[in-house]
Write an enzyme that holds these catalytic residues in place. Structure first.
Site, PDB file in Angstrom:
ATOM      1  N   HIS A  88      23.445  57.865  48.356  1.00  0.00           N
ATOM      2  CA  HIS A  88      24.080  56.612  47.938  1.00  0.00           C
ATOM      3  C   HIS A  88      23.630  55.424  48.777  1.00  0.00           C
ATOM      4  CE1 HIS A  88      27.687  59.041  46.147  1.00  0.00           C
ATOM      5  NE2 HIS A  88      26.582  59.171  45.435  1.00  0.00           N
ATOM      6  N   ARG A 133      29.553  66.773  47.512  1.00  0.00           N
ATOM      7  CA  ARG A 133      28.453  66.188  46.737  1.00  0.00           C
ATOM      8  C   ARG A 133      27.528  65.343  47.612  1.00  0.00           C
ATOM      9  NH1 ARG A 133      30.794  63.522  41.383  1.00  0.00           N
ATOM     10  NH2 ARG A 133      32.509  62.803  42.727  1.00  0.00           N
ATOM     11  N   PHE A 134      27.740  65.357  48.913  1.00  0.00           N
ATOM     12  CA  PHE A 134      26.787  64.865  49.905  1.00  0.00           C
ATOM     13  C   PHE A 134      26.353  63.413  49.705  1.00  0.00           C
ATOM     14  CE2 PHE A 134      25.948  69.327  48.680  1.00  0.00           C
ATOM     15  CZ  PHE A 134      26.638  69.929  49.728  1.00  0.00           C
ATOM     16  N   CYS A 135      27.257  62.584  49.206  1.00  0.00           N
ATOM     17  CA  CYS A 135      26.925  61.175  48.944  1.00  0.00           C
ATOM     18  C   CYS A 135      25.660  61.061  48.099  1.00  0.00           C
ATOM     19  CB  CYS A 135      26.773  60.398  50.251  1.00  0.00           C
ATOM     20  SG  CYS A 135      28.290  60.256  51.203  1.00  0.00           S
ATOM     21  N   ALA A 136      25.545  61.953  47.123  1.00  0.00           N
ATOM     22  CA  ALA A 136      24.384  61.955  46.224  1.00  0.00           C
ATOM     23  C   ALA A 136      24.849  62.459  44.858  1.00  0.00           C
ATOM     24  CB  ALA A 136      23.263  62.825  46.791  1.00  0.00           C
TER      25      ALA A 136
END
Length: 466
Positions: free
Chosen positions: A139, A381-384
């Site tokens: 992100h 969701r790992f900032c993705a």
């Protein structure tokens, strides 16, 4: 064909298969941290969450102790400590520039982290130029561009076809900056940066590399061969992922856009002259470093760069490749466990492995690994978010990551713990607290100085029902 690491492989067998992964490459703080278990007793904490925030290198922590007595104001202080602090801060730029393989005239701007660096650059891309990026980005390399003219490309199942799609979009014209990750924070796959840089430059665009994950794992050469046009124009990375978790990041790159762009912060130090109704902004790094800088963060980031820069690159890569091979092979040998990849032809991958366990929510599995085995991994969701959706994992997955302080035993324990979960199930009851899975009755102690506040979305192991 790869050799399978199984939970029952004996120590001698593993040592023979992965001799370069047995011991850490460098000492890190907390390497022997004892993690209490809900079942009683404790084990050495297996930190497999380097991709979120890496532990401090021991040499970095020692350097902080050296510098701390001299900490003082910088740039305009006449005192002895101020002169030392100014020297440390400004010399850190040269160390970071060398670590990045940057050009002599490239600017080195200290920031808070990679996200800060990318937001800074977003204010410096000249008007009238689009920013182009892929859907697989973190992100931090998506959101800053959405507030200005931009285009996105959906990555294909192969790197080769993805480059073709980027080339087709660049050929339409009007793109000023191609913004790409150096290595995926979701899967660890590395993109071919020289090819991407050449592609961007061939269409009159510059290239920015989000190196938050790449810099702690691989040598980077921004400049490339002298006279060539395959170099990286802008590079961003964070100290907290580079074994210097003291709140500093950096943006390295060509100075013209930075000197003409919107100052990142309005305040003292970023100006050459101030009047009541107008201001003349400074050029150079000062333009974007308003306020009192993070001297200690810059100093420790530079020392981490020195330590990593001194590693034998062959041994560094070999250590990580063997750890990754051991983990991937071990996980893929367990029924119901899937290892996820973005591309079928990625040239290489760093120490980040994404996986899921059939029948288990990722957050529940992560809580189990921590509470019952003393293993730290990441879930979510790992900032993705677009990347996870593309992988067919909209609810999230698990990520194990490692680095220079990791050892084969860490991987061995994770594989064994996942195998035990699949075979025997959970050993205790778990419940959801503030959206996070935690042990239903968590008796693990906190240090006396650390707060243990229930209802913090899994930020701490909470004792529910007590």
């Amino acid at each position: 064909m790869s050799t399978v690491l199984s939970p029952t492989a004996d120590a001698a067998e593993l040592s023979a298969r992965y001799p370069d992964a047995l011991e850490p490459l460098a000492a890190v703080v907390g390497a022997d941290l004892a993690a209490p278990l809900v079942t009683g007793g404790s084990v050495r904490y297996a930190n497999l969450d380097y991709a979120a925030s890496a532990p401090a290198l021991a040499e970095v922590a020692d350097h902080l102790t050296e510098v701390l007595p001299f900490y003082a104001s910088v740039h305009r202080g006449a005192g002895y400590a101020s002169q030392i602090s100014t020297s440390v801060y400004e010399n850190a730029r040269g160390t970071v520039r060398a670590f990045a393989g940057a050009r002599p005239d490239d600017a080195v701007v200290f920031t808070r982290n990679t996200t800060d660096s990318l937001n800074l650059l977003a204010g410096c891309v000249p008007p009238g130029l689009d920013v182009l990026y892929l859907d697989i980005e973190h992100h931090a390399n998506l959101l800053p561009w959405q507030g200005r003219p931009h285009r996105s490309v959906v990555a294909a199942d192969t790197v080769a076809e993805t480059l073709e799609r980027l080339g087709a979009e660049l050929a339409h014209g009007g793109v000023g900056l191609l913004a790409v990750t150096g290595a995926s924070n979701v899967t660890g796959e590395v993109l071919p940066l020289a090819e991407l840089a050449a592609l961007a430059h061939a269409h009159g665009a510059r290239i920015l590399v989000d190196a938050a994950q790449l810099a702690p794992h691989r040598r980077i050469d921004m400049a490339g061969d002298p006279g060539a046009v395959t170099g990286i124009d802008y590079l961003a990375f964070s100290g907290h992922k580079l074994y210097a978790p003291f709140g500093s990041g950096v943006l390295v790159g060509r100075p013209d856009w930075l000197d003409a762009g919107r100052p990142h912060l309005a305040g003292g130090g970023a100006v050459s002259e101030v009047r009541l109704e107008s201001v003349a902004w400074a050029t150079g790094p000062a333009r974007h470093e308003a306020g009192s800088p993070n001297v200690l963060g810059a100093a420790t980031l530079a020392r981490a760069a020195e330590v990593l820069g001194a590693l034998d690159p062959v041994a560094w890569t070999r250590h990580e490749e063997q750890l990754r091979a051991a983990l991937v092979d071990g996980l893929e040998a367990i029924d119901g466990v899937g290892v996820h990849r973005l591309f079928a032809d990625a040239p290489s991958a760093i120490g980040v492995v994404n996986f899921s366990i059939a029948g288990y929510d990722a957050g529940l599995a992560a809580a189990y690994l921590s509470a019952e085995h003393g293993i730290g991994v990441r879930d979510g969701r790992f900032c993705a978010h677009p990347a996870l959706t593309r992988l067919g994992l909209p609810a999230g997955s698990l990520r194990a990551s490692f680095g220079v302080g990791s050892r084969l035993e860490d991987v061995e324990r994770l594989v064994a713990a996942v195998g035990q979960l699949v075979e025997a199930g959970l050993g205790i009851d778990y419940a959801v607290d503030a959206g996070r899975w935690v042990p239903a009755r968590d008796t693990r102690p906190f240090p006396a100085w650390a707060p243990n506040t229930p209802g913090t979305a899994g930020a701490a192991p909470c004792s529910l029902g007590e």
